[in-house]
Design a protein around this motif. Structure first.
Motif, PDB file in Angstrom:
ATOM      1  N   ALA A 128       8.599 -22.717  25.057  1.00 48.28           N
ATOM      2  CA  ALA A 128       7.359 -22.097  24.599  1.00 48.28           C
ATOM      3  C   ALA A 128       7.600 -20.728  23.966  1.00 48.28           C
ATOM      4  CB  ALA A 128       6.375 -21.978  25.759  1.00 48.28           C
ATOM      5  N   ALA A 129       8.539 -19.956  24.487  1.00 48.54           N
ATOM      6  CA  ALA A 129       8.816 -18.636  23.903  1.00 48.54           C
ATOM      7  C   ALA A 129       9.410 -18.782  22.504  1.00 48.54           C
ATOM      8  CB  ALA A 129       9.754 -17.839  24.807  1.00 48.54           C
ATOM      9  N   ARG A 130      10.313 -19.729  22.322  1.00 46.80           N
ATOM     10  CA  ARG A 130      10.891 -19.959  20.992  1.00 46.80           C
ATOM     11  C   ARG A 130       9.810 -20.449  20.031  1.00 46.80           C
ATOM     12  NH1 ARG A 130      14.324 -24.599  18.894  1.00 46.80           N
ATOM     13  NH2 ARG A 130      15.027 -23.820  16.900  1.00 46.80           N
ATOM     14  N   ALA A 131       8.922 -21.325  20.524  1.00 44.82           N
ATOM     15  CA  ALA A 131       7.820 -21.798  19.686  1.00 44.82           C
ATOM     16  C   ALA A 131       6.956 -20.623  19.245  1.00 44.82           C
ATOM     17  CB  ALA A 131       6.975 -22.828  20.442  1.00 44.82           C
ATOM     18  N   THR A 132       6.696 -19.694  20.152  1.00 49.70           N
ATOM     19  CA  THR A 132       5.912 -18.506  19.802  1.00 49.70           C
ATOM     20  C   THR A 132       6.613 -17.715  18.700  1.00 49.70           C
ATOM     21  OG1 THR A 132       4.842 -18.360  21.959  1.00 49.70           O
ATOM     22  CG2 THR A 132       4.986 -16.321  20.689  1.00 49.70           C
ATOM     23  N   ASP A 133       7.930 -17.565  18.812  1.00 49.94           N
ATOM     24  CA  ASP A 133       8.684 -16.868  17.764  1.00 49.94           C
ATOM     25  C   ASP A 133       8.550 -17.581  16.420  1.00 49.94           C
ATOM     26  OD1 ASP A 133       9.532 -14.953  19.567  1.00 49.94           O
ATOM     27  OD2 ASP A 133      11.507 -15.869  19.885  1.00 49.94           O
ATOM     28  N   LEU A 134       8.617 -18.908  16.448  1.00 48.09           N
ATOM     29  CA  LEU A 134       8.490 -19.688  15.210  1.00 48.09           C
ATOM     30  C   LEU A 134       7.087 -19.573  14.629  1.00 48.09           C
ATOM     31  CD1 LEU A 134      10.586 -22.749  16.355  1.00 48.09           C
ATOM     32  CD2 LEU A 134      11.149 -21.250  14.425  1.00 48.09           C
ATOM     33  N   PHE A 135       6.064 -19.612  15.479  1.00 43.17           N
ATOM     34  CA  PHE A 135       4.689 -19.451  15.000  1.00 43.17           C
ATOM     35  C   PHE A 135       4.481 -18.043  14.435  1.00 43.17           C
ATOM     36  CE2 PHE A 135       3.399 -22.739  18.395  1.00 43.17           C
ATOM     37  CZ  PHE A 135       3.589 -23.790  17.527  1.00 43.17           C
ATOM     38  N   CYS A 191      -0.540 -19.187  12.333  1.00 40.27           N
ATOM     39  CA  CYS A 191      -1.373 -18.160  12.967  1.00 40.27           C
ATOM     40  C   CYS A 191      -2.260 -18.789  14.047  1.00 40.27           C
ATOM     41  CB  CYS A 191      -2.241 -17.459  11.931  1.00 40.27           C
ATOM     42  SG  CYS A 191      -1.316 -16.582  10.647  1.00 40.27           S
ATOM     43  N   PHE A 192      -2.812 -19.961  13.745  1.00 32.54           N
ATOM     44  CA  PHE A 192      -3.660 -20.667  14.710  1.00 32.54           C
ATOM     45  C   PHE A 192      -2.873 -21.009  15.965  1.00 32.54           C
ATOM     46  CE2 PHE A 192      -5.255 -24.736  16.388  1.00 32.54           C
ATOM     47  CZ  PHE A 192      -6.584 -24.392  16.669  1.00 32.54           C
ATOM     48  N   ASN A 193      -1.681 -21.579  15.790  1.00 36.16           N
ATOM     49  CA  ASN A 193      -0.872 -21.961  16.944  1.00 36.16           C
ATOM     50  C   ASN A 193      -0.421 -20.737  17.736  1.00 36.16           C
ATOM     51  OD1 ASN A 193      -1.090 -24.738  16.534  1.00 36.16           O
ATOM     52  ND2 ASN A 193       0.655 -24.765  15.147  1.00 36.16           N
ATOM     53  N   LEU A 194      -0.103 -19.663  17.044  1.00 35.67           N
ATOM     54  CA  LEU A 194       0.256 -18.417  17.715  1.00 35.67           C
ATOM     55  C   LEU A 194      -0.932 -17.900  18.524  1.00 35.67           C
ATOM     56  CD1 LEU A 194       2.287 -16.145  18.197  1.00 35.67           C
ATOM     57  CD2 LEU A 194       1.519 -15.106  16.036  1.00 35.67           C
ATOM     58  N   ALA A 195      -2.131 -17.993  17.961  1.00 34.76           N
ATOM     59  CA  ALA A 195      -3.344 -17.584  18.679  1.00 34.76           C
ATOM     60  C   ALA A 195      -3.528 -18.409  19.948  1.00 34.76           C
ATOM     61  CB  ALA A 195      -4.565 -17.725  17.769  1.00 34.76           C
ATOM     62  N   LEU A 196      -3.293 -19.718  19.847  1.00 29.21           N
ATOM     63  CA  LEU A 196      -3.412 -20.570  21.039  1.00 29.21           C
ATOM     64  C   LEU A 196      -2.436 -20.136  22.122  1.00 29.21           C
ATOM     65  CD1 LEU A 196      -3.759 -24.137  19.440  1.00 29.21           C
ATOM     66  CD2 LEU A 196      -5.567 -22.764  20.521  1.00 29.21           C
ATOM     67  N   ASN A 197      -1.218 -19.785  21.731  1.00 30.35           N
ATOM     68  CA  ASN A 197      -0.233 -19.337  22.717  1.00 30.35           C
ATOM     69  C   ASN A 197      -0.661 -18.023  23.368  1.00 30.35           C
ATOM     70  OD1 ASN A 197       1.215 -21.598  22.093  1.00 30.35           O
ATOM     71  ND2 ASN A 197       3.114 -20.532  21.606  1.00 30.35           N
ATOM     72  N   HIS A 198      -1.213 -17.097  22.580  1.00 29.61           N
ATOM     73  CA  HIS A 198      -1.699 -15.839  23.158  1.00 29.61           C
ATOM     74  C   HIS A 198      -2.931 -16.071  24.020  1.00 29.61           C
ATOM     75  CE1 HIS A 198       0.969 -12.749  21.688  1.00 29.61           C
ATOM     76  NE2 HIS A 198       0.950 -13.297  20.473  1.00 29.61           N
ATOM     77  N   ARG A 244       0.932 -19.107  27.073  1.00 30.21           N
ATOM     78  CA  ARG A 244       2.068 -20.036  27.030  1.00 30.21           C
ATOM     79  C   ARG A 244       3.103 -19.534  26.029  1.00 30.21           C
ATOM     80  NH1 ARG A 244       1.853 -26.478  25.588  1.00 30.21           N
ATOM     81  NH2 ARG A 244       4.011 -26.906  26.162  1.00 30.21           N
ATOM     82  N   GLY A 245       4.197 -19.006  26.528  1.00 26.18           N
ATOM     83  CA  GLY A 245       5.264 -18.524  25.664  1.00 26.18           C
ATOM     84  C   GLY A 245       4.982 -17.178  25.023  1.00 26.18           C
ATOM     85  N   ALA A 246       3.870 -16.580  25.377  1.00 25.46           N
ATOM     86  CA  ALA A 246       3.468 -15.275  24.832  1.00 25.46           C
ATOM     87  C   ALA A 246       2.608 -14.573  25.873  1.00 25.46           C
ATOM     88  CB  ALA A 246       2.664 -15.464  23.544  1.00 25.46           C
ATOM     89  N   ALA A 247       2.519 -13.262  25.755  1.00 24.42           N
ATOM     90  CA  ALA A 247       1.639 -12.519  26.654  1.00 24.42           C
ATOM     91  C   ALA A 247       0.195 -12.959  26.414  1.00 24.42           C
ATOM     92  CB  ALA A 247       1.783 -11.025  26.402  1.00 24.42           C
ATOM     93  N   ARG A 248      -0.523 -13.200  27.499  1.00 25.75           N
ATOM     94  CA  ARG A 248      -1.931 -13.571  27.379  1.00 25.75           C
ATOM     95  C   ARG A 248      -2.690 -12.361  26.818  1.00 25.75           C
ATOM     96  NH1 ARG A 248      -5.678 -17.282  29.038  1.00 25.75           N
ATOM     97  NH2 ARG A 248      -7.643 -16.412  29.728  1.00 25.75           N
ATOM     98  N   ASP A 249      -3.362 -12.573  25.677  1.00 26.88           N
ATOM     99  CA  ASP A 249      -4.007 -11.461  24.980  1.00 26.88           C
ATOM    100  C   ASP A 249      -5.168 -12.032  24.159  1.00 26.88           C
ATOM    101  OD1 ASP A 249      -4.761  -9.367  23.269  1.00 26.88           O
ATOM    102  OD2 ASP A 249      -2.691  -8.680  23.002  1.00 26.88           O
ATOM    103  N   GLU A 250      -6.359 -11.979  24.727  1.00 26.10           N
ATOM    104  CA  GLU A 250      -7.551 -12.539  24.067  1.00 26.10           C
ATOM    105  C   GLU A 250      -7.862 -11.832  22.751  1.00 26.10           C
ATOM    106  OE1 GLU A 250      -9.584 -15.180  24.567  1.00 26.10           O
ATOM    107  OE2 GLU A 250      -8.396 -15.845  26.284  1.00 26.10           O
TER     108      GLU A 250
END
Length: 192
Positions: A133-140, A152-159, A163-169
């Motif tokens: 998940a962290a690598r996916a976040t880097d790719l997004f 950008c959408f997928n990166l937003a979902l991770n935030h 999942r793979g990124a700091a939770r940040d609404e």
């Protein structure tokens, strides 16, 4: 008419979209074929798309694959990404997520935004590549910075999920807005 094949590609793409000229898939195919057969690889990508979608020609995934392989082999990364899509979905080829991931990786390494976004989705799901998940976040993140609204959408979902990124609404909302502004419709409802 002066055999400047990049002009044939551009005019073909204009006819494909109807921007400034009459929209005509048939005319687009003629121009893109002329460009591709003359060695203009962007024309091959456009012609491959027409075959893939069955626009102006009979739908033919094998013909699309051939054009995308030619473009990818010639170093045009969008051709690699489009070829990866065919392998991912088993369109005219046996489905092969590992091959798709390799093609998306090649595209992404060359700064192709769609390749990064597509590879991120496979890495996130553990399809054709190790789940990370962290690598996916880097790719997004890379895809988004290169201008891919879906990245950008997928990166937003991770935030949003953490999942793979700091939770940040707040970051997620800003990314959904960016994806919506970029034309990725599924992001628009989440941006509100």
């Amino acid at each position: 008419d002066a055999e400047e094949l990049s002009g044939c590609t551009h005019l073909g793409l204009l006819h494909q979209s109807g921007l400034g000229v009459e929209q005509s898939d048939e005319r687009a195919v003629v121009l893109l074929r002329r460009a591709c057969e003359g060695g203009e690889l962007r024309g091959c990508i456009g012609l491959g798309f027409m075959y893939e979608r069955g626009r102006g020609v009979q739908q033919d995934y094998d013909a699309a694959r051939t054009r995308y392989e030619r473009a990818c082999g010639g170093g045009l990364l969008r051709g690699c990404n489009n070829l990866g899509f065919l392998y991912l979905n088993g369109l005219g080829v046996d489905a092969d997520t590992r091959r798709a991931a390799d093609l998306f990786r090649r595209a992404c390494e060359g700064q192709n935004a769609l390749g990064c976004s597509n590879l991120g989705s496979l890495v996130l799901a553990g399809r054709g590549a190790e789940a990370d998940a962290a690598r996916a976040t880097d790719l997004f993140t890379r895809a988004c910075s290169l201008g891919a609204p879906r990245g950008c959408f997928n990166l937003a979902l991770n935030h949003q999920s953490g999942r793979g990124a700091a939770r940040d609404e707040a970051r997620a909302r800003a990314l959904f807005e960016q994806a919506c502004a970029g034309g990725y419709e599924p992001a628009c409802a989440r941006a509100r």
